[in-house]
Design a protein around this motif. Structure first.
Motif, PDB file in Angstrom:
ATOM      1  N   GLY A  36       3.788  -4.767  76.605  1.00  0.00           N
ATOM      2  CA  GLY A  36       4.674  -5.958  77.032  1.00  0.00           C
ATOM      3  C   GLY A  36       5.527  -5.443  78.365  1.00  0.00           C
ATOM      4  N   LEU A  37       4.914  -6.121  79.298  1.00  0.00           N
ATOM      5  CA  LEU A  37       5.638  -5.630  80.797  1.00  0.00           C
ATOM      6  C   LEU A  37       6.638  -6.637  80.887  1.00  0.00           C
ATOM      7  CD1 LEU A  37       5.202  -4.481  83.426  1.00  0.00           C
ATOM      8  CD2 LEU A  37       3.999  -6.329  84.226  1.00  0.00           C
ATOM      9  N   GLY A  38       6.745  -7.826  80.542  1.00  0.00           N
ATOM     10  CA  GLY A  38       7.781  -8.651  80.819  1.00  0.00           C
ATOM     11  C   GLY A  38       8.309  -8.636  82.143  1.00  0.00           C
ATOM     12  N   ASN A  39       9.852  -8.367  82.394  1.00  0.00           N
ATOM     13  CA  ASN A  39      10.113  -8.487  83.842  1.00  0.00           C
ATOM     14  C   ASN A  39       9.843  -6.888  84.328  1.00  0.00           C
ATOM     15  OD1 ASN A  39      11.725 -10.831  83.716  1.00  0.00           O
ATOM     16  ND2 ASN A  39      13.153  -9.874  82.286  1.00  0.00           N
ATOM     17  N   GLY A  40       9.356  -6.331  83.691  1.00  0.00           N
ATOM     18  CA  GLY A  40       8.983  -5.010  84.236  1.00  0.00           C
ATOM     19  C   GLY A  40      10.162  -3.941  84.226  1.00  0.00           C
ATOM     20  N   ARG A  41      11.233  -4.153  83.463  1.00  0.00           N
ATOM     21  CA  ARG A  41      12.428  -3.232  83.352  1.00  0.00           C
ATOM     22  C   ARG A  41      12.086  -1.931  82.841  1.00  0.00           C
ATOM     23  NH1 ARG A  41      16.102  -8.348  82.175  1.00  0.00           N
ATOM     24  NH2 ARG A  41      14.934  -8.118  80.365  1.00  0.00           N
ATOM     25  N   THR A  42      11.476  -1.986  81.550  1.00  0.00           N
ATOM     26  CA  THR A  42      11.397  -0.889  80.804  1.00  0.00           C
ATOM     27  C   THR A  42      10.175  -0.129  81.449  1.00  0.00           C
ATOM     28  OG1 THR A  42      10.129  -2.049  79.147  1.00  0.00           O
ATOM     29  CG2 THR A  42      12.405  -1.385  78.588  1.00  0.00           C
ATOM     30  N   TYR A  43       9.262  -0.781  82.055  1.00  0.00           N
ATOM     31  CA  TYR A  43       8.154  -0.119  82.783  1.00  0.00           C
ATOM     32  C   TYR A  43       8.677   0.775  84.219  1.00  0.00           C
ATOM     33  CZ  TYR A  43       4.168   0.260  86.068  1.00  0.00           C
ATOM     34  OH  TYR A  43       3.338   0.789  87.027  1.00  0.00           O
ATOM     35  N   PHE A  58       0.290  -3.300  78.782  1.00  0.00           N
ATOM     36  CA  PHE A  58      -0.466  -4.336  78.185  1.00  0.00           C
ATOM     37  C   PHE A  58       0.355  -5.573  78.288  1.00  0.00           C
ATOM     38  CE2 PHE A  58      -3.870  -2.006  76.027  1.00  0.00           C
ATOM     39  CZ  PHE A  58      -3.155  -0.330  76.324  1.00  0.00           C
ATOM     40  N   GLU A  59      -0.206  -6.777  78.762  1.00  0.00           N
ATOM     41  CA  GLU A  59       0.419  -8.046  79.287  1.00  0.00           C
ATOM     42  C   GLU A  59      -0.501  -8.976  79.187  1.00  0.00           C
ATOM     43  OE1 GLU A  59       3.995  -8.721  79.338  1.00  0.00           O
ATOM     44  OE2 GLU A  59       3.001 -10.866  79.239  1.00  0.00           O
ATOM     45  N   ARG A  60      -0.155 -10.255  78.424  1.00  0.00           N
ATOM     46  CA  ARG A  60      -1.080 -11.508  78.474  1.00  0.00           C
ATOM     47  C   ARG A  60      -1.177 -12.180  79.842  1.00  0.00           C
ATOM     48  NH1 ARG A  60       2.626 -14.814  74.412  1.00  0.00           N
ATOM     49  NH2 ARG A  60       1.067 -14.404  72.890  1.00  0.00           N
ATOM     50  N   GLN A  61       0.192 -12.314  80.416  1.00  0.00           N
ATOM     51  CA  GLN A  61       0.620 -12.875  81.727  1.00  0.00           C
ATOM     52  C   GLN A  61       1.646 -12.248  82.353  1.00  0.00           C
ATOM     53  OE1 GLN A  61       1.597 -17.191  80.883  1.00  0.00           O
ATOM     54  NE2 GLN A  61       1.009 -17.335  83.085  1.00  0.00           N
ATOM     55  N   LEU A  77      -4.858  -6.578  80.990  1.00  0.00           N
ATOM     56  CA  LEU A  77      -4.499  -8.115  81.040  1.00  0.00           C
ATOM     57  C   LEU A  77      -5.153  -9.030  79.908  1.00  0.00           C
ATOM     58  CD1 LEU A  77      -2.707 -10.164  82.812  1.00  0.00           C
ATOM     59  CD2 LEU A  77      -4.781 -10.389  84.145  1.00  0.00           C
ATOM     60  N   GLY A  78      -4.287  -9.642  79.105  1.00  0.00           N
ATOM     61  CA  GLY A  78      -4.970 -10.353  78.088  1.00  0.00           C
ATOM     62  C   GLY A  78      -4.041 -10.133  76.911  1.00  0.00           C
ATOM     63  N   GLU A  79      -4.862 -10.911  75.711  1.00  0.00           N
ATOM     64  CA  GLU A  79      -4.031 -10.757  74.422  1.00  0.00           C
ATOM     65  C   GLU A  79      -4.198  -9.442  73.960  1.00  0.00           C
ATOM     66  OE1 GLU A  79      -2.565 -12.734  72.228  1.00  0.00           O
ATOM     67  OE2 GLU A  79      -2.136 -14.065  74.001  1.00  0.00           O
ATOM     68  N   ILE A  80      -3.150  -9.014  73.227  1.00  0.00           N
ATOM     69  CA  ILE A  80      -3.059  -7.729  72.629  1.00  0.00           C
ATOM     70  C   ILE A  80      -4.150  -7.481  71.712  1.00  0.00           C
ATOM     71  CG2 ILE A  80      -1.494  -8.208  70.896  1.00  0.00           C
ATOM     72  CD1 ILE A  80      -1.377  -5.190  73.205  1.00  0.00           C
ATOM     73  N   HIS A  81      -4.488  -8.609  71.107  1.00  0.00           N
ATOM     74  CA  HIS A  81      -5.667  -8.532  69.998  1.00  0.00           C
ATOM     75  C   HIS A  81      -6.968  -8.024  70.588  1.00  0.00           C
ATOM     76  CE1 HIS A  81      -2.473 -10.901  68.082  1.00  0.00           C
ATOM     77  NE2 HIS A  81      -2.932 -10.111  67.050  1.00  0.00           N
ATOM     78  N   THR A 100       6.212  -0.106  72.557  1.00  0.00           N
ATOM     79  CA  THR A 100       5.949  -1.293  72.216  1.00  0.00           C
ATOM     80  C   THR A 100       7.296  -2.401  72.304  1.00  0.00           C
ATOM     81  OG1 THR A 100       4.957  -2.863  70.890  1.00  0.00           O
ATOM     82  CG2 THR A 100       5.631  -0.844  69.811  1.00  0.00           C
ATOM     83  N   ASP A 101       7.058  -3.412  73.193  1.00  0.00           N
ATOM     84  CA  ASP A 101       8.372  -4.327  73.211  1.00  0.00           C
ATOM     85  C   ASP A 101       7.691  -5.786  73.407  1.00  0.00           C
ATOM     86  OD1 ASP A 101      11.071  -5.628  73.629  1.00  0.00           O
ATOM     87  OD2 ASP A 101      11.001  -5.055  75.735  1.00  0.00           O
ATOM     88  N   MET A 102       6.984  -6.352  72.202  1.00  0.00           N
ATOM     89  CA  MET A 102       6.292  -7.585  72.501  1.00  0.00           C
ATOM     90  C   MET A 102       6.843  -8.532  71.709  1.00  0.00           C
ATOM     91  SD  MET A 102       2.403  -6.840  72.429  1.00  0.00           S
ATOM     92  CE  MET A 102       1.896  -6.886  74.318  1.00  0.00           C
TER      93      MET A 102
END
Ligand SMILES: C[S@@+](CC[C@H](N)C(=O)[O-])C[C@H]1O[C@@H](n2cnc3c(N)ncnc32)[C@H](O)[C@@H]1O
Length: 162
Positions: A36-43, A58-61, A77-81, A100-102
């Motif tokens: 879960g990249l999100g805004n990239g804060r925790t990364y 790992f991030e879908r978009q 890049l893509g669905e975690i599944h 993990t922060d999804m």
């Protein structure tokens, strides 16, 4: 507690848990996985805490701040599944730290993703590896760890692979 207070406490808990977990695995070699990249804060915070480690994301978009986007070689890049099973081919049994922060506002979807991630954790982690999680991802054989001082139990989750 206002929603602002609650948000601030969540971020404080997240930061405290990341810093605690990085210390716990200091002597274990291997990469970090950020789900879960999100805004990239925790990364970005993990990059600062452990600059010597590879961090795979790992991030879908991707929609993070441009300074916080990993190189393509370290981005699943893509669905975690789809991406997490693929990552097993490379990382099985050798990951010391996974964040993990999804989570989203959809409790049912959160449960389903947490269960899917929990299935994969024991196959990715090295012995003594630690998981920091926004949801309960307790996995088979996991040791649930106490949160660091100042973090209310249940606000963020920590586990260790025996
Ligand atoms: C809460 S945000 C992560 C926030 C991030 N840790 C930060 O500090 O900025 C969750 C991220 O997980 C991603 N995500 C949620 N479900 C996903 C899935 N099934 N597959 C891939 N990515 C997913 C979302 O796109 C979102 O960017």
């Amino acid at each position: 507690m206002s929603r602002l207070d609650s948000f601030i406490r969540r971020l404080e808990a997240q930061r405290a848990c990341l810093e605690h977990a990085v210390e716990l695995v200091r002597d274990l070699p291997g990469p970090v996985l950020e789900l879960g990249l999100g805004n990239g804060r925790t990364y970005d915070h993990l990059r600062q805490l452990c600059p010597e480690r590879e961090i795979h994301v790992f991030e879908r978009q991707v929609a993070a701040h441009p300074d916080c986007v990993p190189d393509a070689a370290r981005l699943f890049l893509g669905e975690i599944h789809e991406t997490l099973p693929r990552a097993l081919e490379t990382f099985a049994g050798r990951v010391p730290l996974i964040h993990t922060d999804m989570g989203s506002g959809d409790a049912e979807s959160n449960k389903r993703i947490a269960a899917f991630i929990a299935e994969h954790l024991p196959r990715l982690l090295t012995a003594g590896g630690v998981v920091i999680a926004d949801q309960d991802v307790g996995f088979a054989g996991a040791e649930a760890l106490e949160p660091p001082v100042g973090v209310k139990p249940g606000r963020y989750f920590l586990y260790r692979m025996p």
